[in-house]
Write a protein that holds these residues in place. Structure first.
Motif, PDB file in Angstrom:
ATOM      1  N   HIS A 151       0.720  -1.033   0.084  1.00 44.66           N
ATOM      2  CA  HIS A 151      -0.182   0.068   0.054  1.00 44.66           C
ATOM      3  C   HIS A 151       0.769   1.300   0.103  1.00 44.66           C
ATOM      4  O   HIS A 151       1.938   1.306   0.635  1.00 44.66           O
ATOM      5  CB  HIS A 151      -0.856  -0.054   1.032  1.00 44.66           C
ATOM      6  CG  HIS A 151      -2.115  -0.871   0.859  1.00 44.66           C
ATOM      7  ND1 HIS A 151      -2.992  -0.287   0.187  1.00 44.66           N
ATOM      8  CD2 HIS A 151      -2.449  -1.978   1.532  1.00 44.66           C
ATOM      9  CE1 HIS A 151      -3.974  -1.350   0.353  1.00 44.66           C
ATOM     10  NE2 HIS A 151      -3.556  -2.376   1.164  1.00 44.66           N
ATOM     11  N   MET A 155      -6.745   2.480  -3.955  1.00 42.40           N
ATOM     12  CA  MET A 155      -6.373   1.044  -4.021  1.00 42.40           C
ATOM     13  C   MET A 155      -7.014   0.058  -3.194  1.00 42.40           C
ATOM     14  O   MET A 155      -6.942   0.382  -1.740  1.00 42.40           O
ATOM     15  CB  MET A 155      -4.712   1.008  -3.802  1.00 42.40           C
ATOM     16  CG  MET A 155      -4.132  -0.154  -4.594  1.00 42.40           C
ATOM     17  SD  MET A 155      -2.268   0.065  -4.186  1.00 42.40           S
ATOM     18  CE  MET A 155      -2.065   1.098  -5.499  1.00 42.40           C
ATOM     19  N   LYS A 174      -6.463  -4.158  -2.219  1.00 42.03           N
ATOM     20  CA  LYS A 174      -5.634  -5.454  -2.448  1.00 42.03           C
ATOM     21  C   LYS A 174      -6.305  -6.628  -1.969  1.00 42.03           C
ATOM     22  O   LYS A 174      -6.923  -6.442  -0.954  1.00 42.03           O
ATOM     23  CB  LYS A 174      -4.179  -4.964  -2.054  1.00 42.03           C
ATOM     24  CG  LYS A 174      -3.430  -4.094  -2.871  1.00 42.03           C
ATOM     25  CD  LYS A 174      -2.055  -3.699  -2.254  1.00 42.03           C
ATOM     26  CE  LYS A 174      -1.245  -2.820  -3.095  1.00 42.03           C
ATOM     27  NZ  LYS A 174      -0.976  -3.438  -4.481  1.00 42.03           N
ATOM     28  N   TRP A 219      -4.449 -10.363  -0.741  1.00 41.90           N
ATOM     29  CA  TRP A 219      -3.280 -10.881  -0.411  1.00 41.90           C
ATOM     30  C   TRP A 219      -3.616 -12.412  -0.129  1.00 41.90           C
ATOM     31  O   TRP A 219      -4.672 -13.057   0.400  1.00 41.90           O
ATOM     32  CB  TRP A 219      -2.755 -10.387   0.718  1.00 41.90           C
ATOM     33  CG  TRP A 219      -2.658  -8.941   0.784  1.00 41.90           C
ATOM     34  CD1 TRP A 219      -3.549  -8.005   1.274  1.00 41.90           C
ATOM     35  CD2 TRP A 219      -1.592  -8.077   0.496  1.00 41.90           C
ATOM     36  NE1 TRP A 219      -3.352  -6.712   0.984  1.00 41.90           N
ATOM     37  CE2 TRP A 219      -1.864  -6.721   0.814  1.00 41.90           C
ATOM     38  CE3 TRP A 219      -0.236  -8.359   0.010  1.00 41.90           C
ATOM     39  CZ2 TRP A 219      -1.189  -5.720   0.590  1.00 41.90           C
ATOM     40  CZ3 TRP A 219       0.578  -7.320  -0.066  1.00 41.90           C
ATOM     41  CH2 TRP A 219       0.228  -5.803   0.149  1.00 41.90           C
ATOM     42  N   CYS A 267       0.609 -10.208  -2.772  1.00 43.51           N
ATOM     43  CA  CYS A 267      -0.569  -9.680  -3.284  1.00 43.51           C
ATOM     44  C   CYS A 267      -1.053 -10.310  -4.613  1.00 43.51           C
ATOM     45  O   CYS A 267      -0.133 -10.488  -5.526  1.00 43.51           O
ATOM     46  CB  CYS A 267      -0.323  -8.181  -3.799  1.00 43.51           C
ATOM     47  SG  CYS A 267      -1.865  -7.104  -4.352  1.00 43.51           S
ATOM     48  N   THR A 289      -5.166  -6.736  -7.490  1.00 40.65           N
ATOM     49  CA  THR A 289      -5.267  -5.172  -7.136  1.00 40.65           C
ATOM     50  C   THR A 289      -6.356  -4.578  -8.009  1.00 40.65           C
ATOM     51  O   THR A 289      -6.519  -4.872  -9.183  1.00 40.65           O
ATOM     52  CB  THR A 289      -3.773  -4.486  -7.397  1.00 40.65           C
ATOM     53  OG1 THR A 289      -2.725  -4.913  -6.638  1.00 40.65           O
ATOM     54  CG2 THR A 289      -3.964  -3.003  -7.020  1.00 40.65           C
ATOM     55  N   LYS A 349      -7.616  -0.669  -8.777  1.00 38.53           N
ATOM     56  CA  LYS A 349      -7.617   0.431  -8.680  1.00 38.53           C
ATOM     57  C   LYS A 349      -8.185   1.412  -9.674  1.00 38.53           C
ATOM     58  O   LYS A 349      -8.479   0.832 -10.722  1.00 38.53           O
ATOM     59  CB  LYS A 349      -5.961   0.842  -8.583  1.00 38.53           C
ATOM     60  CG  LYS A 349      -5.255   0.578  -9.588  1.00 38.53           C
ATOM     61  CD  LYS A 349      -3.673   0.613  -9.264  1.00 38.53           C
ATOM     62  CE  LYS A 349      -3.152   0.243 -10.426  1.00 38.53           C
ATOM     63  NZ  LYS A 349      -1.588   0.296 -10.463  1.00 38.53           N
TER      64      LYS A 349
END
Length: 296
Positions: A232, A256, A258, A260, A267, A270, A272
């Motif tokens: 991040h 953002m 994420k 994981w 990660c 994602t 965004k």
């Protein structure tokens, strides 16, 4: 948004909830994902239907900005906290205030329900953790130990332990089975910033997100750090374990989000560009990932 197979997160059914009269400080999904709460700087809490985006209610009562909101695990109640030093407990079906909890001396920043929805923990700028009985609204006890404001909290799945995170960069694990009013907590140290969010998994692992832009996954029973998640670019606002605990979703205080792999710390997905600021992430019982935040 479904986080099934690794790869880019696919975005579906983006809804806009645009009738706030002030900045949104916090948001929370109901356990079934059907409703969304938003806590606003305008002193009101808003309830929305997640699928349609329809405004269900706009509730006033707090005498200052609403800082945080959370549903009870059984979905019947929700709690809101405010700069007015109070917590309000609400009936989710009727959208009416049941109790106003008074005892904090400064702004209340976090609230969490026990897994059976019978107790409530709160914390804020007075550095105190308070435990409340939900049914009566009575304060049961307060816990002192943090050196700075308390920003986050979550109950362990057994209800025997409570985790609290603070601007002092530590996490305290409180053993609630002990009868003494002030409990000597076990501390988890390792972050270098405010502990902005905490989340227990169903098996008792604890994830912590911080202003240091990292997420730690702990095994509290041994006070051991299992994995550290880095990626991040801003502080971490919200975290949530997937139902099978194999994945952790995180929303940074940016655009953002994420996902994981909890075992490897990598990660795997994602998202965004959809949100300006991501506020909350949550998994539905069937494993779909829900995200809310502020958009253009």
């Amino acid at each position: 948004m479904n986080s099934g197979a690794p790869g880019p997160l696919t975005v579906g059914r983006v809804k806009f909830f645009s009738r706030h009269r002030g900045e949104v400080n916090s948001s929370a999904f109901s356990p079934d994902g059907q409703r969304l709460l938003t806590a606003s700087e305008d002193g009101c809490v808003y309830g929305w239907e997640t699928q349609s985006g329809q405004l269900l209610w706009r509730l006033s009562g707090h005498a200052g900005p609403v800082k945080f909101c959370r549903f009870s695990p059984d979905g019947r109640l929700f709690a809101t906290t405010s700069c007015d030093c109070t917590i309000r407990l609400w009936d989710a079906a009727e959208a009416k205030c049941l109790h106003v909890l008074k005892g904090h001396q400064r702004s209340v920043e976090t609230v969490s329900f026990s897994p059976d929805s019978k107790q409530l923990a709160s914390g804020g700028w007075d550095k105190r953790v308070m435990l409340w009985e939900v049914q009566s609204g009575q304060m049961l006890r307060h816990l002192g130990g943090h050196q700075d404001a308390i920003q986050s909290s979550d109950f362990a799945p057994s209800s025997d332990f409570l985790a609290t995170g603070s601007w002092d960069s530590t996490i305290c694990i409180w053993d609630l089975r002990m009868e003494t009013p002030v409990i000597s907590p076990h501390e988890l140290e390792g972050h270098s910033g405010n502990i902005s969010c905490l989340c227990y998994s169903a098996s008792g692992l604890l994830a912590s997100g911080s202003w240091d832009k990292t997420i730690h996954i702990w095994k509290p029973s041994t006070r051991s750090l299992l994995v550290q998640l880095k990626g991040h670019v801003t502080w971490v606002k919200s975290i949530a374990f997937s139902p099978d605990e194999s994945q952790l979703a995180s929303a940074g205080y940016s655009h953002m989000v994420k996902v994981w792999d909890c075992n490897t710390g990598k990660c795997i997905e994602t998202l965004k560009g959809v949100l300006d600021v991501a506020h909350a992430c949550a998994f539905t019982p069937d494993g779909k990932l829900l995200v809310s935040g502020a958009a253009h």
